[in-house]
Design an enzyme around this catalytic site. Sequence first.
Site, mmCIF file in Angstrom:
data_model
loop_
_atom_site.group_PDB
_atom_site.id
_atom_site.type_symbol
_atom_site.label_atom_id
_atom_site.label_comp_id
_atom_site.label_asym_id
_atom_site.label_seq_id
_atom_site.Cartn_x
_atom_site.Cartn_y
_atom_site.Cartn_z
ATOM 1 N N LYS A 244 0.846 -1.198 0.000
ATOM 2 C CA LYS A 244 0.000 0.000 0.000
ATOM 3 C C LYS A 244 0.880 1.246 0.000
ATOM 4 C CE LYS A 244 -4.235 -1.622 2.131
ATOM 5 N NZ LYS A 244 -5.069 -1.540 0.919
ATOM 6 N N ARG A 318 -10.733 -11.264 0.565
ATOM 7 C CA ARG A 318 -11.602 -12.248 -0.092
ATOM 8 C C ARG A 318 -10.990 -13.639 -0.051
ATOM 9 N NH1 ARG A 318 -11.536 -8.920 -5.588
ATOM 10 N NH2 ARG A 318 -11.305 -7.270 -4.031
HETATM 11 N N1 BES Z 1 -8.610 -3.687 3.447
HETATM 12 C C1 BES Z 1 -8.609 -3.223 2.136
HETATM 13 C C2 BES Z 1 -9.852 -2.406 1.799
HETATM 14 C C3 BES Z 1 -9.823 -0.988 2.239
HETATM 15 C C4 BES Z 1 -8.972 -0.074 1.660
HETATM 16 C C5 BES Z 1 -10.714 -0.564 3.208
HETATM 17 C C6 BES Z 1 -8.989 1.244 2.070
HETATM 18 C C7 BES Z 1 -10.731 0.758 3.616
HETATM 19 C C8 BES Z 1 -9.860 1.656 3.043
HETATM 20 C C9 BES Z 1 -8.543 -4.383 1.159
HETATM 21 O O1 BES Z 1 -7.810 -5.478 1.557
HETATM 22 C C10 BES Z 1 -7.890 -3.874 -0.060
HETATM 23 O O2 BES Z 1 -6.736 -3.563 -0.012
HETATM 24 N N2 BES Z 1 -8.649 -3.794 -1.134
HETATM 25 C C11 BES Z 1 -8.166 -3.283 -2.353
HETATM 26 C C12 BES Z 1 -8.662 -4.214 -3.431
HETATM 27 C C13 BES Z 1 -8.006 -4.024 -4.745
HETATM 28 C C14 BES Z 1 -6.548 -4.411 -4.704
HETATM 29 C C15 BES Z 1 -8.743 -4.873 -5.742
HETATM 30 C C16 BES Z 1 -8.701 -1.870 -2.523
HETATM 31 O O3 BES Z 1 -9.870 -1.638 -2.171
HETATM 32 O O4 BES Z 1 -7.960 -1.014 -2.949
HETATM 33 MN MN MN Z 2 -5.728 -5.292 1.047
#
Ligand code: BES
Ligand code: MN
Length: 467
Positions: A244, A318
């Site tokens: 991230k 997921r």
């Molecule tokens: N935990 C995150 C989702 C999330 C991101 C919640 C920011 C709240 C704020 C999840 O694991 C994630 O990283 N999702 C990605 C998915 C993408 C890589 C398809 C996202 O939402 O950016």
């Molecule tokens: Mn994630």
Amino acid sequence: MVENAKDFKNGAEAGSTLPTLRVFANGKAKRYIVVGLGSEPKDGKSLESVGSAVGKAIAMKCDTEKKVKTATFLLPQSVASDTQSLNDMSSTFFSTLYGDNRFRTGKKVKIAAEDLQSLTLLSDGPISSDSMQDAVNRGKKMASGIHMTKDIVNAPHNVLNSESLADTARRLAEESGGSLTCRVLDKEECEERGMGAYLGVARGSETQPQFIHMTYTPPDGVVKKKVGVIGKGLLFDTGGYNVKTNMMELMKFDCGGAAAVLGAARAIGALKPPGVECHFVVAACENMINDKAIVPSDILTASNGKTIEILNTDAEGRLTLADALVYCDKELDCESIIELSTLTGACMIALGKSVCGVWTNDDDLAAELADVSKTTEEKSWRMPMEKSYNEQLKSKVADLTNLGAPYGGSITAALFLQNFVSKKKPFAHIDIAGPVWDDKLGATGFGAKLAAEWVRRQGQSNGENKE
Ligand code: BES
Ligand code: MN
Ligand code: ZN
């Protein structure tokens, strides 16, 4: 006071308050607060969210009004005779009075409504003060679950990892006096079940995976319905090798679903609703980076045999949920399943910070959840299961990929999960990424009451939702 009540603008919304009125009599100061109850419900309609709105408003006043030792709520008959409203008022009142002082010292320590010692409900209606007190006590039990949810979400990863979350679940079971049991599957037991998707995510962390399974059984052992409640339990989400680059510090809240589930378990274990057996499941781990961590292009096999090509290690939730769903569906044979997760940033973009998204193919379950969400004031909105987007999850080399196209990411995440539950089984995915966290207040406790109230209603016959 009655004169003041006329000052309410726009018909006194539920939870709106007038400035505190201070009255000095016999050398003592009394403070009066007038709280709006909204418009009178039409015949036969429930009061819906009145209880929650009023409970929150009063708690916030008690917090700002220092040196309040005792509080008395004087309730009109319509509210006092509605058990659901009283429960909601009490649970929201106590859950709003939360302060997290675990990491504060000295003057930084802030105790919510520090001076408040007792709370009394009064009404001129036919309802006895005993039954009102009973509603207050039930609300306190729910609030103890919500406090636990907030504590879990607010704890940073160096304080609470998947191992300590498993300890928390074991402690909850011990404290429940027998209504809850806890079993934690270790890595080997997960391997025996072929939980390759979950274990793939867990591999990058020095902390061992902890597959938490708590069971609630009603006191008389009579079970009309057996349900599953699953929570995403990423104690931290760095993104993995797709690391991230934005707001990683917020990702301690990636256990928000698990926190809601354990909070609901605590509340249900104390409230002891009849007729329902509930399985609370969290595949707890962290999405970290080491030399064992999964990399994009890896192919994992979930416990239902489906293979998944990893196209982005940050779409990890997921993967953990896939194996939790198979476990609830196939091994435990739950009749209906709800699942809460901070699954996608896309859901936050779609619905903002106050509303969670609900995906389900089952219209009855959608209606149930919409109704629960209204009474608990945890706002929700049903989202589409757009089948044509399944195309985006097709892999050239495996059964599925874990990544959809850039748009509609919260929908493809829901479609992905549907691959791990039997087609006809009522199943709802609830994305709480937005409402789990408040930028000013931290953890909101969102989802605990929603899950607990849904579970409670499952034990009532014919979808009837009152006690
Ligand atoms: N935990 C995150 C989702 C999330 C991101 C919640 C920011 C709240 C704020 C999840 O694991 C994630 O990283 N999702 C990605 C998915 C993408 C890589 C398809 C996202 O939402 O950016
Ligand atoms: Mn994630
Ligand atoms: Zn995540």
